[in-house]
Scaffold this active site. Structure first.
Site, PDB file in Angstrom:
ATOM      1  N   ASP A   1       0.569  -0.890  -0.461  1.00  0.00           N
ATOM      2  CA  ASP A   1      -0.074   0.081   0.111  1.00  0.00           C
ATOM      3  C   ASP A   1       0.558   1.499  -0.045  1.00  0.00           C
ATOM      4  OD1 ASP A   1       0.538   0.010   2.585  1.00  0.00           O
ATOM      5  OD2 ASP A   1      -0.909  -0.170   3.252  1.00  0.00           O
TER       6      ASP A   1
ATOM      7  N   GLY B   1       0.829   3.466   2.408  1.00  0.00           N
ATOM      8  CA  GLY B   1       1.319   4.147   3.827  1.00  0.00           C
ATOM      9  C   GLY B   1       0.384   5.038   3.760  1.00  0.00           C
ATOM     10  N   GLY B   2      -0.320   5.500   3.358  1.00  0.00           N
ATOM     11  CA  GLY B   2      -1.367   6.806   3.018  1.00  0.00           C
ATOM     12  C   GLY B   2      -1.994   6.675   3.948  1.00  0.00           C
ATOM     13  N   TYR B   3      -2.684   6.029   3.887  1.00  0.00           N
ATOM     14  CA  TYR B   3      -4.197   5.673   4.828  1.00  0.00           C
ATOM     15  C   TYR B   3      -3.778   5.439   6.248  1.00  0.00           C
ATOM     16  CZ  TYR B   3      -7.926   2.680   7.278  1.00  0.00           C
ATOM     17  OH  TYR B   3      -8.549   2.413   8.039  1.00  0.00           O
TER      18      TYR B   3
ATOM     19  N   ASP C   1      -2.021   8.620  -1.633  1.00  0.00           N
ATOM     20  CA  ASP C   1      -3.933   9.917  -2.000  1.00  0.00           C
ATOM     21  C   ASP C   1      -3.973   9.862  -0.285  1.00  0.00           C
ATOM     22  OD1 ASP C   1      -4.644   7.161  -0.915  1.00  0.00           O
ATOM     23  OD2 ASP C   1      -5.698   6.951  -2.226  1.00  0.00           O
TER      24      ASP C   1
ATOM     25  N   GLN D   1     -10.664   7.986  -6.120  1.00  0.00           N
ATOM     26  CA  GLN D   1     -11.237   8.549  -5.278  1.00  0.00           C
ATOM     27  C   GLN D   1     -13.076   8.850  -4.612  1.00  0.00           C
ATOM     28  OE1 GLN D   1     -10.561   8.194  -1.783  1.00  0.00           O
ATOM     29  NE2 GLN D   1      -9.479   7.075  -2.122  1.00  0.00           N
TER      30      GLN D   1
ATOM     31  N   GLY E   1     -11.251   4.565  -0.420  1.00  0.00           N
ATOM     32  CA  GLY E   1     -12.130   5.071   0.441  1.00  0.00           C
ATOM     33  C   GLY E   1     -13.211   4.438   0.906  1.00  0.00           C
TER      34      GLY E   1
ATOM     35  N   ASP F   1      -8.062  -7.300  -0.199  1.00  0.00           N
ATOM     36  CA  ASP F   1      -7.341  -7.549   0.562  1.00  0.00           C
ATOM     37  C   ASP F   1      -8.033  -6.982   2.214  1.00  0.00           C
ATOM     38  OD1 ASP F   1      -5.826  -5.164   2.561  1.00  0.00           O
ATOM     39  OD2 ASP F   1      -6.803  -3.950   0.914  1.00  0.00           O
TER      40      ASP F   1
ATOM     41  N   CYS G   1     -13.995 -28.043   5.800  1.00  0.00           N
ATOM     42  CA  CYS G   1     -13.795 -27.328   4.770  1.00  0.00           C
ATOM     43  C   CYS G   1     -11.748 -28.182   4.911  1.00  0.00           C
ATOM     44  CB  CYS G   1     -12.474 -26.259   6.290  1.00  0.00           C
ATOM     45  SG  CYS G   1     -10.797 -25.069   6.387  1.00  0.00           S
TER      46      CYS G   1
ATOM     47  N   CYS H   1      -8.417 -27.966   4.951  1.00  0.00           N
ATOM     48  CA  CYS H   1      -7.467 -27.023   5.708  1.00  0.00           C
ATOM     49  C   CYS H   1      -6.318 -27.685   6.632  1.00  0.00           C
ATOM     50  CB  CYS H   1      -7.425 -26.231   6.388  1.00  0.00           C
ATOM     51  SG  CYS H   1      -7.686 -25.722   7.910  1.00  0.00           S
TER      52      CYS H   1
ATOM     53  N   CYS I   1      -8.041 -28.494   9.777  1.00  0.00           N
ATOM     54  CA  CYS I   1      -9.515 -28.939  10.554  1.00  0.00           C
ATOM     55  C   CYS I   1      -9.540 -30.965   9.871  1.00  0.00           C
ATOM     56  CB  CYS I   1     -10.799 -28.517   9.020  1.00  0.00           C
ATOM     57  SG  CYS I   1     -10.920 -26.724   9.868  1.00  0.00           S
TER      58      CYS I   1
ATOM     59  N   HIS J   1      -6.723 -21.623   9.653  1.00  0.00           N
ATOM     60  CA  HIS J   1      -8.148 -22.687   9.158  1.00  0.00           C
ATOM     61  C   HIS J   1      -8.801 -20.950   8.017  1.00  0.00           C
ATOM     62  CE1 HIS J   1     -11.725 -23.839   8.763  1.00  0.00           C
ATOM     63  NE2 HIS J   1     -12.490 -22.474   9.686  1.00  0.00           N
TER      64      HIS J   1
END
Ligand SMILES: [Zn+2]
Length: 376
Positions: free
Chosen positions: A92, A94-96, A146, A193, A220, A270, A308, A310, A313, A339
């Protein structure tokens, strides 16, 4: 492998099933990116993240620039080598985090001056500095820097922030392109945005298209506006962006958010939810999330999710994991997180298959009928 090539194999309604080919590997879309904030997906080794089906991870520029610093990561051979993950990484801008985690922030046309939340040290973040940090980390998909304002701000405040973000997008493009060696193998995404305003979103999409990016994020959102308002924007925002490029919804989300966003044409996601929930005792299942700390699981010999596949499980019971989590054992967080990552990746695989087979609506309706968000 090409630098960056997005191929759409199938569509179903607005949904797309695609592949992004990059030098470090292919990303199957719709894709979910586990979050590796501090150069680690917390409590899970990279090979286990990969085994869950993840093609790409997200790294956080703000956290890494403060500790261990991007310069140190670069001296140690870059983020991939440092953390032991050889597939694509998206960072990312870094702005957020600069605007939500740091202190004493001062915004200007140049960028954002801020104090570290770790030690109070002063830093400056700008489009150029963000591009430099992401280059030092060795990111594969770089995000433009941004400006964010709350969705509850006045339209005038939102318009000014969007317009500044578009000037910063242009500076991000120039900064990214100036790192020629990195730009020859990495990709740059722009961020739309405009909060909840269709006109501002269109103006932002037009400005980004003029600059030209490899992919576009719908920015946003997922900042507390609620699912209904978010879906309201997603009913039109993806359609405003270049349809030949991947569309990324940042910071989303809950499983039912993801299903609804895929139906509306989003290709990438994400979220910290599967990993953070894993450390607080929330496990995802096809019937909705459960709180494994609940006393009713103390002698439950079934797996976290009977549907599941995995490794967790296949081996351990709800009763055992309930015990680990209640006792504060580290293995509890490890098993829960592994999991949850499998749950998310298996949901993405199911969505991709449903799009390929033109049965997304039936799949989504069936998912919503079974997935009870209030179960616990
Ligand atoms: Zn499982």
């Amino acid at each position: 492998m090409p630098r960056f090539q997005f191929t759409i194999h199938a569509t179903d309604g607005k949904a797309r099933r695609g592949t992004i080919a990059m030098q470090r590997g292919e990303i199957r879309t719709p894709a979910f990116m586990p979050v590796g904030t501090a150069a680690t997906v917390k409590a899970v080794k990279p090979q286990d993240v990969r085994a869950s089906g993840a093609d790409i991870l997200l790294g956080n520029t703000y956290h890494l620039m403060l500790r261990p610093t991007a310069e140190r990561v670069a001296r140690l051979g870059g983020l991939h080598k440092f953390m032991g993950w050889d597939r694509p990484i998206l960072t990312d801008s870094g702005g957020y985090q600069v605007m939500s985690l740091s202190e004493l922030t001062k915004r200007s046309e140049e960028g954002v001056a801020f104090a570290s939340h770790l030690d109070g040290s002063r830093h400056m973040m700008s489009p150029e500095r963000s591009m430099e940090i992401q280059r030092l980390l060795g990111s594969d998909i770089v995000m433009a820097f941004d400006e964010l304002v709350p969705t509850t701000s006045t339209r005038d405040v939102q318009a000014k922030a969007m317009e500044r973000s578009m000037r910063w997008a242009k500076r991000s493009r120039a900064g990214f392109d100036s790192g020629e060696e990195h730009a020859a193998r990495a990709a740059l995404f722009g961020i739309q945005q405009g909060a909840l305003d269709e006109g501002l979103r269109q103006a932002s999409a037009d400005a980004l298209k003029d600059i030209g990016f490899d992919g576009y994020a719908v920015g946003g959102l997922a900042v507390g506006e609620g699912q209904e308002a978010m879906f309201g924007v997603l009913d039109y925002a993806p359609g405003q962006l270049d349809e030949t490029k991947p569309r990324y919804l940042m910071g989303v989300g809950k499983p039912d958010d993801i299903v609804g966003a895929v139906e509306r044409g989003i290709d990438m996601f994400d979220c910290v939810l599967p990993t953070r929930s894993g450390r607080t005792g929330q496990a995802f299942t096809r019937e909705g999330p459960i709180n494994i700390r609940n006393a009713k699981f103390a002698e439950d010999q079934g797996p976290l999710d009977p549907a599941c596949a995995c490794p967790v499980c296949g081996t351990w019971s709800r009763a055992y994991i309930h015990h680990l989590v209640r006792a504060g054992e580290i293995l509890g967080a490890m098993l829960m997180t592994e999991h949850n990552l499998w749950f998310y990746q298996s949901l993405m695989a199911d969505l991709r298959a449903a799009i390929e087979e033109q049965r997304l609506t039936a799949f989504a309706n069936d998912f919503r009928a079974k997935y009870q968000t209030t179960k616990g």
